[in-house]
Enzyme design. Structure first.
Site, short mmCIF file in Angstrom:
data_model
loop_
_atom_site.label_atom_id
_atom_site.label_comp_id
_atom_site.label_asym_id
_atom_site.label_seq_id
_atom_site.Cartn_x
_atom_site.Cartn_y
_atom_site.Cartn_z
N ASP A 163 0.88 -1.17 0.01
CA ASP A 163 -0.06 -0.12 -0.02
C ASP A 163 0.95 1.47 -0.03
O ASP A 163 1.82 1.24 0.73
CB ASP A 163 -0.87 -0.04 1.37
N GLU A 169 1.93 -0.01 -4.75
CA GLU A 169 0.75 0.77 -5.15
C GLU A 169 1.41 2.33 -5.42
O GLU A 169 2.01 2.78 -4.47
CB GLU A 169 -0.25 0.83 -4.20
C1 GLC Z 1 -4.75 2.74 -0.62
C2 GLC Z 1 -5.75 1.90 -0.67
C3 GLC Z 1 -6.83 2.65 -0.30
C4 GLC Z 1 -6.45 3.27 1.28
C5 GLC Z 1 -5.42 4.10 1.36
C6 GLC Z 1 -4.86 4.24 2.73
O1 GLC Z 1 -4.45 3.82 -1.48
O2 GLC Z 1 -5.90 1.35 -1.83
O3 GLC Z 1 -7.96 2.01 -0.17
O4 GLC Z 1 -7.58 3.71 1.76
O5 GLC Z 1 -4.28 3.41 0.66
O6 GLC Z 1 -4.50 3.21 3.31
#
Ligand code: GLC
Length: 542
Positions: free
Chosen positions: A202, A264
């Protein structure tokens, strides 16, 4: 890395949002036993790699992205025994399982933060980011939360602010403290020892912030809508030194055989490809490439972005493409149900690892909700733009069949989010019985990808299609070349292709018309049609 050799290069990734996939115990929330019960379905989609959004204990302020224990299972989802069974069942089908790792922030209820907050001199104090108020009072600087409001919350008891780029219930870990990364690596070890095949990490680019805590500059092109976009986030994301941290995570993961790390990242090519690492140190196997989600759905734009990404990839880097996830509007809502098939043909014929989002294979649509039914924190914190930022519509329960609750939960149970109003007609069971359905097409397309080495690992080259709205490209080698033609228009198009052969074999059309030999000079793509064709062995491709 030219040829695909590894499971994470040839395989298709499928994201399961566990809360919404299958409820097995009547609480209206999906769970691990539910996923196990649906594994044969997933196997039948020809997807190879399942990624689960967080299943850890959590107060669920951000639906699991606020982790209170990195090494356990939330009772809502089941037990560790359920998890072990899931992992074994996934592996028994020759599939892989990825977990979601959230190292940037924990829940405010994680014991680390409870200790950190308990006193200024607690040994865990510096595991999180604490600052004194600004000289005149108020937050230490102008940093903002993605979910609206400042990135700082004042703690009355200790008289300092702590930092959070999401909710106040998601305090940011201080990855400049030497003990924090090792603590996260210990959590990774726990799952890797169990045999988990890897992690989707993440917000991996946000792990480090400016040590001087400088204000972020105003964004001169802010459109006045989302507060977070008012600033340019040069001090809270993608700091140069984050790469060294990611290299340590990757080196640790490489202590186990054959595991995968995905990051991500929402970044332009030049910045994104840095997250592969280099000869001095590997980083992510796959820094997620979200360009197909964000681009206007236009053949010329998409051709350009694919070509530009291919050109930007370092030699050792393996490409990847993503069509949807739990944070983005659904594919069929973005591009329309007919173009959603074209998009899947694109995803599954491009070079690189594809990632799909649950339900997109049947063309699930966003389910609009009134504010009163919304649950997602960015919507509740910014009610004036709730419909823009709320993510509930793309997280509604999977539509399995025409029974009560569409088979997601037993009759009489209230699902945590409402089902789509048309779920009685728009569901897996209905589409399984229809050989021309979106689902039938998805399965045929994923099977073709698996059967054709040219799609899994062949080279890519775009072609001029001689007509607007058509994106044409070749996959594979001259001796074994496939031609992909995608009509982005809602009208027929007759491409004029720079190929010397007269005919080709149509292997698959989005319309599910039967395979046949077609003349390339008289080829007509129907409205919203995509085709994969096999070119004759010789004399076609220069
Ligand atoms: C990432 C996740 C999202 C979440 C954020 C905070 O972007 O995909 O769903 O709210 O991180 O953890």
């Amino acid at each position: 890395m030219s040829a695909a050799a590894n499971w994470w290069q040839t395989g298709i990734i499928y994201q399961v949002y566990p809360r919404s996939f299958q409820d097995s115990n009547g609480d209206g929330v999906g769970d691990l036993a539910g996923i196990i019960a649906r594994l044969n379905y997933l196997h039948s989609l020809n997807v190879d790699i399942l990624w689960l959004s967080p299943i850890y204990p959590s107060p669920m302020h951000d639906f699991g992205y606020d982790v209170a224990d990195y090494c356990a299972i939330h009772p809502l989802f089941g037990t560790m025994a359920d998890f072990d069974r899931l992992l074994a069942e996934v592996h028994a089908r020759g599939m892989r399982l990825l977990l979601d790792l959230v190292p940037n922030h924990s829940s405010h209820l994680h014991p680390w933060f409870i200790a950190s907050r308990s006193a200024r001199d607690d040994p865990r104090r510096a595991w999180y980011i604490w600052r004194d108020p600004a000289p005149g009072g108020g937050p230490p600087n102008n940093w903002l939360s993605h979910f609206g409001g400042p990135a700082w919350t004042f703690d009355e008891a200790s008289g300092q602010y702590y930092m959070h780029q999401f909710l106040p219930q998601q305090p940011e870990l201080n990855h400049r403290h030497p003990e924090v990364l090792p603590a996260i690596l210990d959590c990774m070890r726990f799952w890797l020892d169990k045999g988990v095949d890897g992690f989707r990490v993440d917000v991996i680019g946000m792990l480090l912030k400016d040590p001087l805590f400088r204000d972020e500059p105003e964004n001169p092109s802010w459109n006045g809508v989302r507060e977070y976009q008012r600033l340019l986030h040069v001090h809270t994301a993608n700091l140069p030194e984050v790469h060294a941290l990611i290299r340590r995570m990757r080196a640790f993961l490489d202590g186990w055989d054959d595991r995968l790390m995905i990051g991500e990242l929402y970044l332009p090519n030049a910045d994104l490809v840095r997250y592969y690492g280099d000869e001095q140190g590997a980083e992510c196997h796959l820094p997620f490439n979200f360009q197909l989600i964000r681009a206007p759905w236009d053949a010329a734009v998409v051709r350009h972005l694919v070509d530009a990404y291919e050109a930007a990839l370092p030699r050792h880097a393996w490409p990847n493409w993503v069509l949807g996830n739990h944070d983005q509007k659904r594919l069929a809502s973005r591009v329309g149900s007919r173009q959603a098939r074209v998009a899947h043909m694109l995803l599954l014929t491009l070079r690189g690892t594809p990632t799909c989002y649950y339900g997109d294979e049947i063309g699930m649509l966003d389910v609009p909700l009134p504010l009163a039914l919304m649950q997602d924190p960015p919507a509740l914190r910014q009610p004036e733009i709730a419909h823009l930022v709320g993510r509930d519509p793309q997280r509604t329960p999977m539509q399995w069949d025409a029974s009560a609750n569409a088979g997601f939960a037993a009759a009489g149970v209230r699902p945590w989010l409402p089902l789509a109003p048309d779920c009685g007609a728009h569901n897996v069971a209905r589409q399984l019985a229809d050989p021309s359905s979106a689902l039938a097409f998805f399965r045929a397309m994923s099977a073709l990808r698996r059967a054709e080495p040219a799609l899994a690992s062949g080279s890519y080259r775009s072609l001029d299609a001689g007509k607007p709205d058509v994106f044409a490209y070749l996959r594979g080698d001259p001796g074994n070349a496939l031609l992909v033609l995608l009509n982005f228009a809602a009208e027929p198009r007759c491409p004029v292709l720079p190929l010397s052969c007269a005919a080709a074999d149509l292997l698959l059309s989005t319309t599910m018309t039967p395979p046949r030999r077609v003349s390339l000079s008289q080829l007509v793509l129907a409205a919203d049609e995509g085709m994969v064709l096999r070119l004759p062995v010789a004399g076609c491709v220069a």
